[in-house]
Design a protein around this motif. Structure first.
Motif, PDB file in Angstrom:
ATOM      1  N   GLY A   1       0.821  -1.203   0.000  1.00  0.00           N
ATOM      2  CA  GLY A   1       0.000   0.000   0.000  1.00  0.00           C
ATOM      3  C   GLY A   1       0.857   1.256   0.000  1.00  0.00           C
TER       4      GLY A   1
ATOM      5  N   GLY B   1     -14.490   3.303   5.664  1.00  0.00           N
ATOM      6  CA  GLY B   1     -13.450   2.399   6.131  1.00  0.00           C
ATOM      7  C   GLY B   1     -13.867   1.615   7.359  1.00  0.00           C
TER       8      GLY B   1
ATOM      9  N   LEU C   1     -10.685   1.019  -0.239  1.00  0.00           N
ATOM     10  CA  LEU C   1      -9.232   1.018  -0.112  1.00  0.00           C
ATOM     11  C   LEU C   1      -8.603   2.025  -1.072  1.00  0.00           C
ATOM     12  CD1 LEU C   1      -6.476  -0.109   0.797  1.00  0.00           C
ATOM     13  CD2 LEU C   1      -6.755  -1.859  -0.957  1.00  0.00           C
TER      14      LEU C   1
ATOM     15  N   GLN D   1      -6.460   5.455  -0.227  1.00  0.00           N
ATOM     16  CA  GLN D   1      -5.127   5.758  -0.745  1.00  0.00           C
ATOM     17  C   GLN D   1      -5.121   7.068  -1.515  1.00  0.00           C
ATOM     18  OE1 GLN D   1      -4.336   2.119  -2.885  1.00  0.00           O
ATOM     19  NE2 GLN D   1      -3.358   1.174  -1.105  1.00  0.00           N
TER      20      GLN D   1
ATOM     21  N   GLN E   1      -6.751   2.818   4.779  1.00  0.00           N
ATOM     22  CA  GLN E   1      -5.915   1.803   4.135  1.00  0.00           C
ATOM     23  C   GLN E   1      -5.572   0.697   5.131  1.00  0.00           C
ATOM     24  OE1 GLN E   1      -2.297   2.350   1.361  1.00  0.00           O
ATOM     25  NE2 GLN E   1      -1.432   2.252   3.416  1.00  0.00           N
TER      26      GLN E   1
ATOM     27  N   CYS F   1      -8.584  -1.539   5.788  1.00  0.00           N
ATOM     28  CA  CYS F   1      -8.954  -2.392   4.656  1.00  0.00           C
ATOM     29  C   CYS F   1      -7.960  -3.524   4.424  1.00  0.00           C
ATOM     30  CB  CYS F   1      -9.091  -1.552   3.378  1.00  0.00           C
ATOM     31  SG  CYS F   1     -10.506  -0.441   3.406  1.00  0.00           S
ATOM     32  N   ARG F   2      -6.872  -3.533   5.127  1.00  0.00           N
ATOM     33  CA  ARG F   2      -5.856  -4.573   4.936  1.00  0.00           C
ATOM     34  C   ARG F   2      -6.346  -5.881   5.556  1.00  0.00           C
ATOM     35  NH1 ARG F   2      -1.071  -2.074   6.221  1.00  0.00           N
ATOM     36  NH2 ARG F   2      -0.917  -1.658   4.012  1.00  0.00           N
TER      37      ARG F   2
END
Length: 157
Positions: free
Chosen positions: A6, A58, A82, A86, A140, A143-144
């Protein structure tokens, strides 16, 4: 295969610094004594609205990732969230550079009361842009996907 890490903080810092340098040069060359237009408060409100929307989207993805089902959050929506996170992080970093460049252009005249009053809106916008960037990085992270136990077993020979 190693998953993509990312957007990194160093990428954001480099983007912000590059924008600061480029914007400062352009403002010094183009403005050359002309007044730098002040930012409107609508811009700061829009950045805050975007940051809040990113965090809400998110958070929904994070709850699904953590095992709480939500039929509204599909894999496609999670991927879009995601990407928006970003994009928000990068946009915030570049906007920080723009507003900091404006502050740097006005800084030599900071001893004049009228110019000092013009610096504060740019500084406030820079802070709000940092919040937008931070919200993007948080989304981000949310969302990982977490590594599964069977993924670790597959990597071993």
């Amino acid at each position: 295969m190693r998953p993509h890490a990312g957007i990194r903080v160093t990428t954001l810092v480099l983007a912000g610094l590059a924008m600061t340098v480029v914007a400062w040069l352009v403002l010094r060359w183009v403005a050359a004594g002309a007044a730098v237009p002040e930012p409107g408060w609508v811009g700061a409100a829009a950045m805050l609205f975007l940051a809040a929307g990113l965090v809400v989207a998110g958070r929904q993805v994070r709850t699904v990732r953590d095992g709480i089902p939500n039929p509204a959050v599909t894999p496609l929506r999670a991927a879009r969230t995601l990407v928006l996170g970003q994009a928000g992080a990068l946009t915030g970093a570049v906007l920080v550079g723009w507003y900091v460049a404006n502050v740097l252009v006005l800084l030599p005249d900071a001893d004049v009361e009228s110019q000092r009053g013009r610096i504060w809106p740019f500084a406030a916008h820079a802070v709000v842009a940092v919040l937008l960037s931070a919200a993007g990085m948080l989304v981000q992270r949310w969302c990982r996907l977490r590594p599964r136990d069977d993924d670790e077993d597959a990597d071993r020979p």
